[in-house]
Design a protein around this motif. Structure first.
Motif, PDB file in Angstrom:
ATOM      1  N   ILE A   1       0.803  -0.990  -0.089  1.00 10.61           N
ATOM      2  CA  ILE A   1       0.007  -0.073  -0.183  1.00 10.61           C
ATOM      3  C   ILE A   1       0.979   1.329  -0.082  1.00 10.61           C
ATOM      4  O   ILE A   1       0.715   2.287  -0.899  1.00 10.61           O
ATOM      5  CB  ILE A   1      -0.865  -0.075   1.089  1.00 10.61           C
ATOM      6  CG1 ILE A   1      -1.930  -1.177   1.064  1.00 10.61           C
ATOM      7  CG2 ILE A   1      -1.660   1.421   1.364  1.00 10.61           C
ATOM      8  CD1 ILE A   1      -3.037  -1.543   2.390  1.00 10.61           C
ATOM      9  N   SER A   2       2.018   1.181   1.008  1.00  9.47           N
ATOM     10  CA  SER A   2       2.817   2.305   1.094  1.00  9.47           C
ATOM     11  C   SER A   2       3.473   2.604  -0.302  1.00  9.47           C
ATOM     12  O   SER A   2       3.887   3.491  -0.717  1.00  9.47           O
ATOM     13  CB  SER A   2       3.551   2.203   2.012  1.00  9.47           C
ATOM     14  OG  SER A   2       2.885   2.386   3.362  1.00  9.47           O
ATOM     15  N   THR A   3       4.344   1.504  -0.804  1.00  7.37           N
ATOM     16  CA  THR A   3       5.071   1.497  -1.802  1.00  7.37           C
ATOM     17  C   THR A   3       4.452   2.104  -3.159  1.00  7.37           C
ATOM     18  O   THR A   3       5.040   2.870  -4.012  1.00  7.37           O
ATOM     19  CB  THR A   3       5.800   0.104  -2.019  1.00  7.37           C
ATOM     20  OG1 THR A   3       6.375  -0.250  -0.778  1.00  7.37           O
ATOM     21  CG2 THR A   3       6.772   0.063  -3.250  1.00  7.37           C
ATOM     22  N   ASN A   4       3.158   1.534  -3.127  1.00 10.15           N
ATOM     23  CA  ASN A   4       2.503   1.836  -4.550  1.00 10.15           C
ATOM     24  C   ASN A   4       1.775   2.978  -4.308  1.00 10.15           C
ATOM     25  O   ASN A   4       0.787   3.210  -5.276  1.00 10.15           O
ATOM     26  CB  ASN A   4       1.746   0.734  -4.909  1.00 10.15           C
ATOM     27  CG  ASN A   4       2.536  -0.527  -5.282  1.00 10.15           C
ATOM     28  OD1 ASN A   4       3.134  -0.710  -6.341  1.00 10.15           O
ATOM     29  ND2 ASN A   4       2.875  -1.690  -4.396  1.00 10.15           N
ATOM     30  N   ASP A   5       1.620   3.731  -3.254  1.00  6.68           N
ATOM     31  CA  ASP A   5       0.860   4.959  -2.961  1.00  6.68           C
ATOM     32  C   ASP A   5      -0.736   4.648  -3.268  1.00  6.68           C
ATOM     33  O   ASP A   5      -1.335   5.304  -4.000  1.00  6.68           O
ATOM     34  CB  ASP A   5       1.579   6.126  -3.691  1.00  6.68           C
ATOM     35  CG  ASP A   5       0.789   7.323  -3.325  1.00  6.68           C
ATOM     36  OD1 ASP A   5       0.568   7.584  -2.298  1.00  6.68           O
ATOM     37  OD2 ASP A   5       0.957   8.402  -4.308  1.00  6.68           O
ATOM     38  N   MET A   6      -1.104   3.599  -2.770  1.00  4.55           N
ATOM     39  CA  MET A   6      -2.540   3.193  -2.840  1.00  4.55           C
ATOM     40  C   MET A   6      -3.210   3.991  -1.627  1.00  4.55           C
ATOM     41  O   MET A   6      -3.665   3.512  -0.662  1.00  4.55           O
ATOM     42  CB  MET A   6      -2.777   1.896  -2.686  1.00  4.55           C
ATOM     43  CG  MET A   6      -2.255   0.791  -3.503  1.00  4.55           C
ATOM     44  SD  MET A   6      -2.283  -0.954  -3.073  1.00  4.55           S
ATOM     45  CE  MET A   6      -1.542  -1.758  -4.405  1.00  4.55           C
TER      46      MET A   6
END
Length: 121
Positions: A65-70
């Motif tokens: 979620i954090s890495t892919n800016d969801m």
């Protein structure tokens, strides 16, 4: 942030797009830019909820979620939720509901959501 066992319900006046995904599923993560584009283009007319599915480690989901800016709502699927969604056997799996909470399409891709919303809104 990933919420455990959250109840999902349609938002009055908005279409709702549920996207079942897993951090282990590269095709799921590859859809992130398309989902972000839907969010940007349809704004207040579309409620997007990510449903993390078959995740063995909640930390992996949170990292994805954090890495892919969801930055849309995220919930952790539980047995009851999956049963209510019809026990999808695959991810990514999108489910689109209209403003009244009625199913529009099961197994819908972000591109199909764009087409459906463009003709409906």
């Amino acid at each position: 942030m990933l919420s455990e066992g959250a109840q999902l319900q349609a938002t009055a006046g908005q279409y709702t797009y549920l996207q079942l995904w897993g951090s282990w599923c590269q095709p799921c993560l590859d859809q992130t830019p398309k989902i972000k584009a839907l969010q940007n283009d349809f704004g207040q007319k579309l409620n997007i909820i990510g449903v993390n599915y078959k995740e063995e480690n909640a930390e992996d989901a949170q990292s994805a979620i954090s890495t892919n800016d969801m930055d849309w709502a995220q919930v952790q699927a539980n047995e009851d939720l999956i049963k209510n969604l019809g026990s999808p056997g695959f991810v990514p799996c999108g489910i689109l509901f209209d403003e009244q909470g009625q199913l529009v399409k099961y197994g819908v891709s972000p591109a199909e959501v764009r087409t459906l919303l463009s003709t409906s809104l």
